[in-house]
Each structure stands twice: as C-alpha cells, then as structure tokens.
Write an enzyme that holds these catalytic residues in place. Structure first.
Site, mmCIF file in Angstrom:
data_model
loop_
_atom_site.group_PDB
_atom_site.id
_atom_site.type_symbol
_atom_site.label_atom_id
_atom_site.label_comp_id
_atom_site.label_asym_id
_atom_site.label_seq_id
_atom_site.Cartn_x
_atom_site.Cartn_y
_atom_site.Cartn_z
ATOM 1 N N PHE A 49 -13.705 3.108 4.268
ATOM 2 C CA PHE A 49 -12.729 2.301 3.546
ATOM 3 C C PHE A 49 -12.272 3.078 2.321
ATOM 4 O O PHE A 49 -13.072 3.441 1.461
ATOM 5 C CB PHE A 49 -13.321 0.944 3.146
ATOM 6 N N ASP A 66 -5.704 -0.528 -1.795
ATOM 7 C CA ASP A 66 -6.522 -1.384 -2.662
ATOM 8 C C ASP A 66 -7.820 -1.834 -2.037
ATOM 9 O O ASP A 66 -8.004 -1.801 -0.818
ATOM 10 C CB ASP A 66 -5.731 -2.648 -3.015
ATOM 11 N N GLU A 124 4.346 4.232 6.107
ATOM 12 C CA GLU A 124 3.115 3.437 5.990
ATOM 13 C C GLU A 124 2.052 4.221 5.254
ATOM 14 O O GLU A 124 2.044 5.456 5.291
ATOM 15 C CB GLU A 124 2.592 3.106 7.404
ATOM 16 N N ASP A 144 -4.584 1.915 10.726
ATOM 17 C CA ASP A 144 -6.001 1.578 10.863
ATOM 18 C C ASP A 144 -6.229 0.952 12.248
ATOM 19 O O ASP A 144 -6.250 1.672 13.237
ATOM 20 C CB ASP A 144 -6.361 0.645 9.704
ATOM 21 N N LYS A 192 -6.539 6.580 10.827
ATOM 22 C CA LYS A 192 -7.978 6.370 11.029
ATOM 23 C C LYS A 192 -8.174 5.994 12.492
ATOM 24 O O LYS A 192 -8.381 4.826 12.828
ATOM 25 C CB LYS A 192 -8.391 5.187 10.141
ATOM 26 N N GLY A 206 0.774 -1.234 0.000
ATOM 27 C CA GLY A 206 0.000 0.000 0.000
ATOM 28 C C GLY A 206 0.803 1.282 0.000
ATOM 29 O O GLY A 206 0.322 2.328 -0.426
HETATM 30 P P1 IMP Z 1 -3.978 -2.090 10.310
HETATM 31 O O1 IMP Z 1 -5.431 -2.439 10.505
HETATM 32 O O2 IMP Z 1 -3.622 -0.787 10.988
HETATM 33 O O3 IMP Z 1 -3.096 -3.217 10.704
HETATM 34 O O4 IMP Z 1 -3.802 -1.844 8.756
HETATM 35 C C1 IMP Z 1 -3.356 -2.866 7.948
HETATM 36 C C2 IMP Z 1 -3.227 -2.513 6.514
HETATM 37 O O5 IMP Z 1 -4.527 -2.647 5.961
HETATM 38 C C3 IMP Z 1 -2.779 -1.108 6.153
HETATM 39 O O6 IMP Z 1 -1.393 -0.962 6.104
HETATM 40 C C4 IMP Z 1 -3.389 -0.992 4.769
HETATM 41 O O7 IMP Z 1 -2.501 -1.513 3.792
HETATM 42 C C5 IMP Z 1 -4.660 -1.807 4.892
HETATM 43 N N1 IMP Z 1 -5.812 -0.918 5.123
HETATM 44 C C6 IMP Z 1 -6.319 -0.482 6.284
HETATM 45 N N2 IMP Z 1 -7.359 0.331 6.084
HETATM 46 C C7 IMP Z 1 -7.505 0.416 4.748
HETATM 47 C C8 IMP Z 1 -8.426 1.130 3.891
HETATM 48 O O8 IMP Z 1 -9.316 1.890 4.296
HETATM 49 N N3 IMP Z 1 -8.249 0.923 2.561
HETATM 50 C C9 IMP Z 1 -7.292 0.130 2.035
HETATM 51 N N4 IMP Z 1 -6.409 -0.527 2.789
HETATM 52 C C10 IMP Z 1 -6.529 -0.385 4.134
HETATM 53 MG MG MG Z 2 0.188 -0.708 4.580
#
Ligand code: IMP
Ligand code: MG
Length: 180
Positions: A152, A159, A97, A101, A129, A43
C-alpha cells in the site's frame, strides 16, 4: 509524516524522470491530435499536473470523480460522482490514473468514457500493481510508469485516510500506521 514511512519506494527525482519519459511518449503520439486528458480524481492530481505541463502542444483538460458503491457486498460496483464536462465524441481521449490496482476503477472509467464515442481512448497510469488485479479484468494500460510490488503506497497524490497526498515522493506506510 516522514516517520510513518517504512520505505521511500520512488523518490522525487525518479518520479520526475518517469513523468518526463511518459510526457515525451504522449507528445509523440498526440502532439497533432488536440487530445483531452481526463484525470480520475483525487489521486491523480500531482501526476496530472506534472504530465500536462510537459505536453507542449494543444490539449484540453477534464476530470472525473468516481467512487465505489457502498452497498451490502463488495462487488466493486462504481458510481460517477462527477462526470467530465467536455463533449468527447470524436475526440482523442487519454485517461490519466495514479494507480492500476484491482482494476475496478479503470475498467469502469474506460467503459464510461467509451460510451461517449471518442475517436480513440487510451490509458496512462503512473503505477501498476498487477498482483492485485481482479480476475476478469483484461484492460492493459497503454502507458505505464512503474510496475510496483503488492504494497500500500502513499504520496504524490495517493492517500491513506485522505492523508499523505502532499508528499513529493511515493512511500510505503509502516503497518503500525494503519493497524492503530
Ligand atoms: P482499483 O483497485 O484499481 O480500482 O484502484 C482504485 C483506486 O484506489 C486507485 O485509483 C487509487 O486512487 C486507490 N488505490 C489503489 N491502490 C492504492 C494504494 O496502494 N495507495 C493509495 N491508493 C490506492
Ligand atoms: Mg485513482
């Protein structure tokens, strides 16, 4: 692809302004430190390429690829698919990053890289977020581009089912796109 968007959340020009702002901050803090920028694939690709091209000082580039462990329950356990190749001991490391999320990925990446004994370790995320943060995750990014609502998003590297990464802006998908 345009037709699948409910809204353009961050247009290209705004992204470019923010990237320039973050790159200036990184220049102030790291211009004389020969930092290693570690990108978390996939990403981050657009953000990464834009940031490092505006970091006009010596630095090294490296990448990690992590994924969540496909177990029987969603414990948020992560595994390293591809590790960095540089020796990070004694180096100034900045994790780049795309989005913070739930925090699982970044918390995992942070601990994984910390174990390599860098001289310093900081986090720069394009998007945050906070509404989605998992309880118990306390890590705060040192550099943040935009704080966004709980939606999202896709584009600029991010993606949905591996699509939309090539969009030059960040948009919110129409619900019917992922409900179909
Ligand atoms: P985490 O939930 O903080 O571990 O996020 C994990 C990964 O999920 C991020 O690095 C993104 O690559 C992907 N991700 C999280 N939220 C979104 C979103 O809204 N759209 C697309 N990818 C996301
Ligand atoms: Mg990522």
């Amino acid at each position: 692809m345009e037709n699948d968007m409910q809204e353009i959340l961050i247009p290209t020009e705004e992204l470019q302004e923010k990237v320039a702002f973050l790159a200036r901050q990184l220049m102030e803090d790291y211009a004389d430190k020969d930092p290693v920028f570690v990108g978390v694939l996939k990403g981050v690709v657009m953000f990464y390429a834009d940031i490092v091209r505006q970091f006009n000082a010596p630095c090294e580039l490296d990448f990690m690829w992590i994924s969540s462990y496909k177990g029987t329950d969603s414990t948020g356990k992560m595994i390293v698919q591809r590790d960095v190749t540089q020796d990070l001991e004694g180096r100034h490391v900045v994790i780049l990053e795309d989005i913070y999320d739930t925090g699982n990925s970044l918390a995992f990446t942070y601990q994984h890289l910390l174990a390599k004994k860098p001289a310093s370790l900081r986090v720069c995320t394009l998007l945050d977020k906070p509404a989605r943060r998992k309880e118990g995750i306390t890590l705060l990014p040192d550099y943040t581009g935009f704080v966004i609502p709980n939606a999202f998003v896709v584009g600029y590297g991010m993606d949905y089912n591996e699509h939309y990464r090539n969009l030059p802006y960040i948009g919110v998908l129409k619900p019917e796109v992922y409900e179909k």
